[in-house]
Design a protein around this motif. Structure first.
Motif, PDB file in Angstrom:
ATOM      1  N   ARG A  53       0.881  -1.213   0.119  1.00  0.00           N
ATOM      2  CA  ARG A  53      -0.088  -0.121  -0.048  1.00  0.00           C
ATOM      3  C   ARG A  53       0.729   1.421   0.032  1.00  0.00           C
ATOM      4  O   ARG A  53       1.961   1.132   0.385  1.00  0.00           O
ATOM      5  N   PRO A  54       0.521   2.498  -0.410  1.00  0.00           N
ATOM      6  CA  PRO A  54       1.305   3.775  -0.568  1.00  0.00           C
ATOM      7  C   PRO A  54       1.568   3.882   1.023  1.00  0.00           C
ATOM      8  O   PRO A  54       0.734   3.860   1.922  1.00  0.00           O
ATOM      9  N   ILE A  55       2.790   4.553   0.950  1.00  0.00           N
ATOM     10  CA  ILE A  55       3.223   4.883   2.445  1.00  0.00           C
ATOM     11  C   ILE A  55       3.087   6.172   2.823  1.00  0.00           C
ATOM     12  O   ILE A  55       2.618   6.731   3.883  1.00  0.00           O
ATOM     13  N   ARG A 252      19.813  13.961 -12.212  1.00  0.00           N
ATOM     14  CA  ARG A 252      19.931  14.076 -10.786  1.00  0.00           C
ATOM     15  C   ARG A 252      19.321  13.085  -9.743  1.00  0.00           C
ATOM     16  O   ARG A 252      19.698  12.424  -8.856  1.00  0.00           O
ATOM     17  N   LEU A 253      17.810  12.872 -10.082  1.00  0.00           N
ATOM     18  CA  LEU A 253      17.043  12.078  -9.307  1.00  0.00           C
ATOM     19  C   LEU A 253      17.194  10.637  -9.625  1.00  0.00           C
ATOM     20  O   LEU A 253      16.803   9.779  -8.833  1.00  0.00           O
ATOM     21  N   GLY A 254      17.640  10.193 -10.699  1.00  0.00           N
ATOM     22  CA  GLY A 254      17.936   8.861 -10.970  1.00  0.00           C
ATOM     23  C   GLY A 254      16.583   7.834 -11.020  1.00  0.00           C
ATOM     24  O   GLY A 254      15.596   8.520 -11.789  1.00  0.00           O
ATOM     25  N   PRO A 255      16.276   6.918 -10.269  1.00  0.00           N
ATOM     26  CA  PRO A 255      15.142   6.424 -10.409  1.00  0.00           C
ATOM     27  C   PRO A 255      13.991   6.986 -10.185  1.00  0.00           C
ATOM     28  O   PRO A 255      12.919   6.563 -10.316  1.00  0.00           O
ATOM     29  N   ILE A 256      14.069   7.823  -9.239  1.00  0.00           N
ATOM     30  CA  ILE A 256      13.002   8.637  -8.585  1.00  0.00           C
ATOM     31  C   ILE A 256      12.488   9.542  -9.603  1.00  0.00           C
ATOM     32  O   ILE A 256      11.260   9.843  -9.452  1.00  0.00           O
ATOM     33  N   ALA A 257      13.226   9.823 -10.786  1.00  0.00           N
ATOM     34  CA  ALA A 257      12.613  10.489 -11.931  1.00  0.00           C
ATOM     35  C   ALA A 257      11.804   9.646 -12.683  1.00  0.00           C
ATOM     36  O   ALA A 257      11.319  10.394 -13.760  1.00  0.00           O
ATOM     37  N   GLU A 258      11.795   8.417 -12.459  1.00  0.00           N
ATOM     38  CA  GLU A 258      10.706   7.583 -13.433  1.00  0.00           C
ATOM     39  C   GLU A 258       9.451   8.067 -13.736  1.00  0.00           C
ATOM     40  O   GLU A 258       9.151   8.032 -14.968  1.00  0.00           O
ATOM     41  N   GLY A 316       4.034  13.780  -9.921  1.00  0.00           N
ATOM     42  CA  GLY A 316       4.146  13.644  -8.581  1.00  0.00           C
ATOM     43  C   GLY A 316       3.194  12.769  -7.778  1.00  0.00           C
ATOM     44  O   GLY A 316       3.480  11.978  -6.904  1.00  0.00           O
ATOM     45  N   ARG A 317       1.790  12.772  -8.434  1.00  0.00           N
ATOM     46  CA  ARG A 317       0.649  11.749  -7.896  1.00  0.00           C
ATOM     47  C   ARG A 317       1.207  10.473  -8.056  1.00  0.00           C
ATOM     48  O   ARG A 317       1.066   9.782  -7.141  1.00  0.00           O
ATOM     49  N   ALA A 318       1.771  10.218  -9.412  1.00  0.00           N
ATOM     50  CA  ALA A 318       2.194   8.937  -9.449  1.00  0.00           C
ATOM     51  C   ALA A 318       3.065   8.280  -8.378  1.00  0.00           C
ATOM     52  O   ALA A 318       3.315   7.401  -7.905  1.00  0.00           O
ATOM     53  N   SER A 319       4.232   9.236  -8.107  1.00  0.00           N
ATOM     54  CA  SER A 319       5.230   8.952  -7.196  1.00  0.00           C
ATOM     55  C   SER A 319       4.870   8.778  -5.600  1.00  0.00           C
ATOM     56  O   SER A 319       5.342   8.021  -4.949  1.00  0.00           O
ATOM     57  N   ALA A 320       3.522   9.273  -5.477  1.00  0.00           N
ATOM     58  CA  ALA A 320       3.000   9.135  -4.163  1.00  0.00           C
ATOM     59  C   ALA A 320       2.166   7.908  -4.196  1.00  0.00           C
ATOM     60  O   ALA A 320       2.343   7.276  -3.001  1.00  0.00           O
ATOM     61  N   GLU A 321       1.641   7.475  -5.210  1.00  0.00           N
ATOM     62  CA  GLU A 321       0.697   6.245  -5.026  1.00  0.00           C
ATOM     63  C   GLU A 321       1.699   5.081  -5.178  1.00  0.00           C
ATOM     64  O   GLU A 321       1.115   3.962  -4.857  1.00  0.00           O
ATOM     65  N   ASP A 322       2.911   5.157  -5.690  1.00  0.00           N
ATOM     66  CA  ASP A 322       3.726   3.939  -5.762  1.00  0.00           C
ATOM     67  C   ASP A 322       4.737   3.949  -4.460  1.00  0.00           C
ATOM     68  O   ASP A 322       5.666   4.887  -4.673  1.00  0.00           O
TER      69      ASP A 322
END
Length: 338
Positions: A53-55, A252-258, A316-322
């Motif tokens: 689940r999302p953190i 700079r963000l690497g995988p977080i920029a996915e 941003g929304r996608a990164s929060a949901e995963d």
């Protein structure tokens, strides 16, 4: 019962391969960080969330409200800077168009923010205090400092009344305009959303470049060709800054920029880059020769800027949901100190 019998000389009848010798494959393995050559008994921890689940809680804002608010605020602030430049260089039609655009954009941006808040009094309540450490508090006061002056600059230019006051208002909006362009990037980076928070260094530059491109697009669409030289320059400057800052962010963000490269956010960001580059290139080469070309390039720049803001919102929304992205951030902060 065991088949081995213990005597003074040791164990008798023990099964072969059962001896426990230090450092052997069958012996107890040390955890990671032990002496060289010894293997870890416990595998490396795999970080994951509870049942996947999302953190953190994903933003519940409507894209039309908040992404629209981000785009319109950037258009307004950058248009005021362009209006000041057009006025001091003797380009009245471009200055008037930029002032009118700034007033319209900041009005719609404020309306979108109030609509997201639900009730107008909530916006008024934010003005009860001024908290320098709160981007929302400072942003509210920036809007109050900028909005009335933008209205005054546009109205006095359109009516021809109180010209001195109008010029002073134009200068004030040019000073406060950059804050209107960039403060929203600080606002979203101050959240726990991984794709926003980790991009806090580059987002102000992305927003500044995108806002400049949008203001240039408005000027190209609304002003006569003979007065669009400042808008054409702003288009090239804004596009270069936007694209360069976005590339730096992704590297700079690497995988977080996915999320900026995949999904809905990725599609919007790719469209933004294509429209912005095409609009700026067309503005530099063709917009000074043809009214139709200027309008076409201006429309591409406006659309590209809007796609940038909506793409950042969706990423941003996608990164929060995963939960993976939240875990990556926490892991990256933990490892250097370990």
């Amino acid at each position: 019962m065991s088949e081995a019998e213990v005597t003074r000389e040791g164990s008798l009848g023990q099964r072969p391969g059962r001896e426990a010798s230090p450092g052997s494959e069958g012996g107890r393995r040390r955890r990671r960080g032990g002496r060289r050559g010894e293997r870890a008994m416990v595998p490396d921890a795999e970080f994951r969330s509870y049942y996947g689940r999302p953190i953190i809680k994903a933003p519940t804002w409507a894209a039309t409200d908040i992404a629209g608010y981000l785009f319109l605020g950037g258009l307004a602030g950058a248009s005021s800077v362009l209006a000041f430049g057009a006025e001091v260089t003797g380009r009245p039609a471009l200055a008037r168009a930029a002032k009118a655009g700034a007033l319209g954009a900041i009005s719609l941006s404020t309306a979108a923010l109030i609509h997201d808040l639900g009730r107008p009094e909530r916006f008024v309540n934010m003005l009860r205090v001024a908290k320098p450490t709160s981007p929302m508090s400072m942003g509210s006061w920036i809007l109050v400092a900028y909005g009335p002056a933008a209205g005054l600059a546009a109205v006095t230019d359109a009516t021809g009344l109180f010209r001195r006051i109008g010029r002073a208002a134009t200068g004030w909006t040019a000073l406060t305009g950059p804050a209107v362009v960039s403060y929203t990037s600080v606002l979203i980076a101050d959240t726990a959303v991984p794709a926003w928070h980790e991009a806090y260094r580059e987002l102000p530059f992305v927003f500044a470049g995108s806002g400049a491109a949008a203001a240039a697009g408005l000027g190209l669409v609304a002003a006569p060709v003979r007065e669009t030289a400042p808008a054409r320059g702003a288009a090239v400057f804004g596009a270069v800054l936007d694209v360069a800052a976005t590339r730096l962010l992704e590297r700079r963000l690497g995988p977080i920029a996915e999320p900026y490269r995949t999904g809905r956010g990725g599609r919007l960001m790719r469209a933004a880059q294509a429209l912005t580059v095409a609009g700026a290139a067309g503005a530099a080469v063709f917009a000074g020769r043809s009214r139709a070309a200027a309008a076409l390039c201006g429309g591409a720049l406006l659309a590209g800027s809007a796609c940038t803001r909506f793409g950042i919102f969706e990423a941003g929304r996608a990164s929060a949901e995963d939960p993976r992205y939240t875990v990556m951030v926490q892991r990256g902060r933990r490892e250097p100190s370990g």
